[in-house]
Design an enzyme around this catalytic site. Structure first.
Site, PDB file in Angstrom:
ATOM      1  N   TYR A 143     -13.746  14.165 -71.144  1.00  0.00           N
ATOM      2  CA  TYR A 143     -12.854  13.753 -72.230  1.00  0.00           C
ATOM      3  C   TYR A 143     -13.704  13.347 -73.433  1.00  0.00           C
ATOM      4  CZ  TYR A 143      -9.323  10.964 -74.766  1.00  0.00           C
ATOM      5  OH  TYR A 143      -8.480  10.442 -75.722  1.00  0.00           O
ATOM      6  N   ASP A 238     -22.099  13.552 -75.064  1.00  0.00           N
ATOM      7  CA  ASP A 238     -21.099  12.525 -75.377  1.00  0.00           C
ATOM      8  C   ASP A 238     -21.363  11.323 -74.468  1.00  0.00           C
ATOM      9  OD1 ASP A 238     -17.427  12.355 -75.366  1.00  0.00           O
ATOM     10  OD2 ASP A 238     -18.999  10.843 -75.623  1.00  0.00           O
ATOM     11  N   LYS A 266     -17.701   2.429 -77.807  1.00  0.00           N
ATOM     12  CA  LYS A 266     -17.518   1.351 -76.823  1.00  0.00           C
ATOM     13  C   LYS A 266     -18.553   0.238 -76.948  1.00  0.00           C
ATOM     14  CE  LYS A 266     -15.198   4.592 -73.721  1.00  0.00           C
ATOM     15  NZ  LYS A 266     -13.846   4.094 -73.410  1.00  0.00           N
TER      16      LYS A 266
HETATM   17  P1  KE4 Z   1     -11.930   6.535 -78.234  1.00  0.00           P
HETATM   18  O1  KE4 Z   1     -11.326   7.426 -79.300  1.00  0.00           O
HETATM   19  O2  KE4 Z   1     -10.910   6.169 -77.165  1.00  0.00           O
HETATM   20  O3  KE4 Z   1     -12.656   5.319 -78.786  1.00  0.00           O
HETATM   21  O4  KE4 Z   1     -13.085   7.378 -77.503  1.00  0.00           O
HETATM   22  C1  KE4 Z   1     -12.779   8.633 -76.968  1.00  0.00           C
HETATM   23  C2  KE4 Z   1     -13.784   8.967 -75.888  1.00  0.00           C
HETATM   24  C3  KE4 Z   1     -14.776   9.892 -76.158  1.00  0.00           C
HETATM   25  N1  KE4 Z   1     -15.707  10.232 -75.226  1.00  0.00           N
HETATM   26  C4  KE4 Z   1     -15.685   9.654 -73.998  1.00  0.00           C
HETATM   27  C5  KE4 Z   1     -16.725  10.054 -72.990  1.00  0.00           C
HETATM   28  C6  KE4 Z   1     -14.693   8.694 -73.672  1.00  0.00           C
HETATM   29  O5  KE4 Z   1     -14.689   8.136 -72.435  1.00  0.00           O
HETATM   30  C7  KE4 Z   1     -13.727   8.330 -74.624  1.00  0.00           C
HETATM   31  C8  KE4 Z   1     -12.622   7.332 -74.329  1.00  0.00           C
HETATM   32  N2  KE4 Z   1     -12.561   6.835 -72.998  1.00  0.00           N
HETATM   33  C9  KE4 Z   1     -11.283   6.410 -72.506  1.00  0.00           C
HETATM   34  C10 KE4 Z   1     -11.456   5.858 -71.098  1.00  0.00           C
HETATM   35  N3  KE4 Z   1     -11.784   6.813 -70.149  1.00  0.00           N
HETATM   36  C11 KE4 Z   1     -10.622   5.416 -73.400  1.00  0.00           C
HETATM   37  C12 KE4 Z   1      -9.482   4.652 -72.776  1.00  0.00           C
HETATM   38  C13 KE4 Z   1      -8.174   5.074 -73.342  1.00  0.00           C
HETATM   39  O6  KE4 Z   1      -8.017   6.277 -73.649  1.00  0.00           O
HETATM   40  O7  KE4 Z   1      -7.312   4.181 -73.467  1.00  0.00           O
END
Ligand code: KE4
Length: 428
Positions: A143, A238, A266
């Site tokens: 993701y 990523d 994060k």
């Molecule tokens: P954000 O847009 O949520 O800050 O980041 C996206 C993202 C990008 N790359 C990786 C590897 C990520 O894990 C994420 C976001 N992670 C999720 C949890 N697995 C965020 C939690 C959520 O979607 O509420």
């Protein structure tokens, strides 16, 4: 009398979509009402009814020091008292950039954003601008945020082009996204054979965290480095989720593979909205205002968020903090393994750095298809049995768990004792 989580959830669903502002929080995979949280302190989080939980979600990764760490609170409070945002450059952005470079020597230039999604969008757009190519390869189950062309499911074959995996994504928005199973170098080779000269970049979570924790085979990342070089494509790691969770320079240091671009998020925001894309200065030189690739953000580099990130990374330089993260995670996963053996329950515990997962599968998952074989009903029961015992896990079998430097040996012992009871309950 405080409202209960159930009451708040019902009310929130009247005005907030699904009662939440990010889908995974809604407990859809595990059922029941999500706990509405009121406070966090160290390794603990407290719901609106005052119930205490040992927290292994930690806001999905950012809170590596635990909730409300004094240094982070102090830094953010001080910054806030000078004003929340200027929309102008500040020294704090420079300071955090330099700090990130200390942890990630491959980073020559950086751009801060307000989320990991924006960071991945920026990295991919920079790669497309630098190579003048349109196609990208991503891995099934990884993701990279919710940009349209990344919400894609695997096509029929490894080198076929992706199909939208969300409503609202026009079919032609995913036509340049090729999806390959994780740990499938042959699939990557096939995709390059067919589309090589049109592939701008390969983007990967070097340690997958969005299907639970799935580790790369030893040859995967070196292979991606070699084949992207062979076809003049770029390699994007990523590390939004695994970054800083793997000590001493993240996945790229651990696996000794230097990507062209790295996405972060994060942890570098210390619980405030921050993302970043960064890497080779010749690639980043494509990004506005230096180059023709446009990307912007009102609150990018926000001074309060920068202050929280600086305080967090300064703490992470401490060997004792790193030792605590290592020791507590090891204590947890070794104890979980022992509990599963004792209970004679088949499950796999995976961890790297301060992230971990427990899969109710027969074998160690190597990709998304393996993770999907997990016993979802058993996970659901396990999740609630742990929640009832004050142990707050990610409400999905497709998410990673996290340990913070605030977790104590007693927290881990209490977690393992609770898990013993939860596993016993599963067998009834
Ligand atoms: P954000 O847009 O949520 O800050 O980041 C996206 C993202 C990008 N790359 C990786 C590897 C990520 O894990 C994420 C976001 N992670 C999720 C949890 N697995 C965020 C939690 C959520 O979607 O509420």
């Amino acid at each position: 009398m405080n409202k209960t989580s159930e009451q708040l959830f019902e009310e929130s669903k009247q005005v907030l979509v699904g009662g939440v502002n990010s889908p995974v929080r809604a407990f859809k995979a595990v059922g029941g009402a999500p706990r509405f949280m009121a406070r966090g302190q160290g390794s603990k989080i407290y719901d609106v009814e005052g119930k205490e939980y040992i927290d292994y979600v930690l806001s999905w990764g950012p809170l590596i020091l635990g909730h409300a760490h004094p240094a982070v609170v102090h830094a953010a409070r001080q910054a806030l008292e000078n004003g929340s945002s200027f929309g102008a450059p500040t020294e704090a952005e420079l300071k955090l950039a330099r700090l990130v470079q200390e942890f990630y020597p491959s980073i020559e230039k950086i751009r801060f954003t307000s989320s990991g999604t924006e960071a991945c969008m920026g990295a991919i757009r920079a790669a497309r601008g630098f190579t003048s190519r349109d196609k990208i390869i991503k891995f099934e189950g990884c993701y990279h945020g919710h940009a349209d062309y990344l919400l894609v499911k695997a096509g029929s074959g490894a080198s076929t082009l992706g199909e939208p995996d969300s409503a609202g994504v026009p079919k032609n928005f995913t036509k340049d996204t090729i999806v390959v199973p994780y740990n499938d170098p042959a699939g990557v080779e096939q995709a390059f054979k067919r589309h090589g000269k049109n592939i701008a970049a390969v983007i990967i979570e070097p340690v997958a965290g969005n299907i639970g924790v799935v580790l790369p085979d030893p040859d995967l990342l070196p292979f991606l480095r070699e084949i992207t070089r062979r076809y003049d494509s770029l390699l994007i790691h990523d590390e939004v989720l695994c970054g800083f969770r793997i000590p001493d320079g993240g996945a790229q240091a651990r696996f000794q593979v230097k990507p062209d671009l790295t996405c972060l998020g994060k942890v570098i925001g210390g619980g405030f909205p921050v993302g970043a894309y960064a890497g080779r200065k010749d690639v980043m030189a494509c990004v506005s205002p230096e180059g023709p690739v446009y990307q912007a953000g009102t609150l990018s580099g926000n001074p309060v968020a920068m202050a929280a990130g600086i305080a967090t990374l300064e703490e992470l330089k401490s060997p004792s903090i790193q030792q605590t993260l290592h020791d507590r995670t090891l204590q947890l996963v070794q104890g979980m393994d022992a509990n599963l053996k004792e209970a004679r329950i088949t499950a796999q515990v995976l961890s790297i750095g301060s992230m971990f997962s427990l899969f109710f599968t027969r074998k160690v998952p190597r990709n998304y298809a393996d993770v999907k074989t997990q016993n979802a009903e058993r996970f659901k029961k396990y999740f609630h049995a742990m929640l009832e015992r004050g142990i707050y896990l990610a409400p999905s079998g497709y998410e990673a768990g996290f340990v913070s430097a605030a977790h104590t040996p007693e927290d881990i012992e209490k977690t393992l004792a609770g898990q013993q009871e939860a596993l016993a309950q599963l067998k009834k």
